[in-house]
Design a protein around this motif. Sequence first.
Motif, PDB file in Angstrom:
ATOM      1  N   VAL A   1       0.865  -1.182   0.000  1.00 48.24           N
ATOM      2  CA  VAL A   1       0.000   0.000   0.000  1.00 48.24           C
ATOM      3  C   VAL A   1       0.901   1.231   0.000  1.00 48.24           C
ATOM      4  O   VAL A   1       1.795   1.355   0.840  1.00 48.24           O
TER       5      VAL A   1
ATOM      6  N   SER B   1       0.916   5.374   0.238  1.00 52.37           N
ATOM      7  CA  SER B   1       0.110   6.532   0.626  1.00 52.37           C
ATOM      8  C   SER B   1       1.005   7.744   0.834  1.00 52.37           C
ATOM      9  O   SER B   1       2.231   7.653   0.727  1.00 52.37           O
TER      10      SER B   1
ATOM     11  N   GLN C   1      -3.157   4.490  -2.120  1.00 49.10           N
ATOM     12  CA  GLN C   1      -4.180   5.002  -1.208  1.00 49.10           C
ATOM     13  C   GLN C   1      -4.115   6.519  -1.321  1.00 49.10           C
ATOM     14  O   GLN C   1      -3.212   7.158  -0.792  1.00 49.10           O
TER      15      GLN C   1
ATOM     16  N   LEU D   1     -11.256   5.609   3.864  1.00 54.14           N
ATOM     17  CA  LEU D   1     -10.175   5.368   2.902  1.00 54.14           C
ATOM     18  C   LEU D   1      -9.184   4.319   3.378  1.00 54.14           C
ATOM     19  O   LEU D   1      -8.883   3.352   2.663  1.00 54.14           O
ATOM     20  N   GLU D   2      -8.658   4.485   4.563  1.00 52.56           N
ATOM     21  CA  GLU D   2      -7.647   3.547   5.050  1.00 52.56           C
ATOM     22  C   GLU D   2      -8.218   2.144   5.212  1.00 52.56           C
ATOM     23  O   GLU D   2      -7.581   1.156   4.820  1.00 52.56           O
TER      24      GLU D   2
ATOM     25  N   THR E   1      -8.860   0.505   1.751  1.00 52.65           N
ATOM     26  CA  THR E   1      -7.603   0.118   1.115  1.00 52.65           C
ATOM     27  C   THR E   1      -7.032  -1.124   1.784  1.00 52.65           C
ATOM     28  O   THR E   1      -6.571  -2.055   1.114  1.00 52.65           O
TER      29      THR E   1
END
Length: 262
Positions: free
Chosen positions: A51, A53, A106, A190-191, A194
Motif C-alpha cells: 500500500v 500513501s 491510497q 479510505l484507510e 484500502t
Amino acid sequence: MTILERRDANGIAHLQMNAPERLNALSDEMLAALQGQIDALRGDSSIKAVVLSGAGKAFCAGHDIRQMTAGRQADDGGKAYFQDLFSRCTSVMLGLQRLPQPVIAQVHGIATAAGCQLVASCDLAVAADDTRFGVNGVNIGLFCSTPMVALSRNIPRKHAFELLTTGEFMSAARAADLGLINRAVSSDALEAETLKLATTIASKLGSAVKVGKEAYYRQLEMPIEEAYAYTSDVIVENLMNRDTIEGLNAFIEKRPPNWEKT
C-alpha cells in the motif's frame, strides 16, 4: 524524519511518503527512497501486497519544481540533470509495475502531474471521494509527457488528451468512472477500504499472484493470438506448482488449502 516510512503487518507493506510540507513531491530524495524500497520488496517473499500513501494533506503533487529549477543552473541549462531525473522517475514507475506484489495507491487530497502518474503506475488505487487528479503541467508551459505514458494506459485516449491539454482537474468519481482508480470512498473509510483490498489480495497464494501479475502486463502488449499462446504456457507452469495442485484438491474436497508457501 524519514522521507519514506515503511511498516509491515500481516503480509502487507505500508509505504508512506513523508514530506507533507512539500506535498510529498517526487524530489531526488523521494525517488531514491522509493527505488530503495522497490528493490527491497522485489526479493521479500513475506510481503504479499503493498500500500502506497502520502502523509499530510496530499498524496503527491508531482515533481519538485523548486529542485528542478535549481537543476537548470548547470552549464548545459540542466539538460543532463533532467535526463537523469526522468530516467530515475521512469525506473520507479516501471519498478512498481514489475514488483511481484500488487501495489495499491491510497490516495487523498491531490495527485497531480507525476503524482497522477504514480497513481496510474500502481496496479490498483482507492481514493477519498474529495481527491482531485490532474496532469496540470501545461498550465505552466510544461506538457506532462512522461505522466502521459501511464495515464494513457489507464483511461481512454480522448479523456487523457483532454486532461493533458486543458490542465483541468478531475474528480475522484470521474477518475473511478474512467478507470484511473478502482473506487472512491469517503475520507473516513479510505484507510479501511484500502486495507480490506490489500488483505484480500494478501490471503491468496503469493506465487500464483506473482506469476499472474507479470503475465497480465506482458500479455497487454501482445497481439491476441500471441497473448493466448503466452498465457497458455504460463497457466500450464502454474498448474505444475505443488501449492496450486493442493488448491485444486482442496476445492474438490471442500476444505481450506494447506499451502506450504503463501
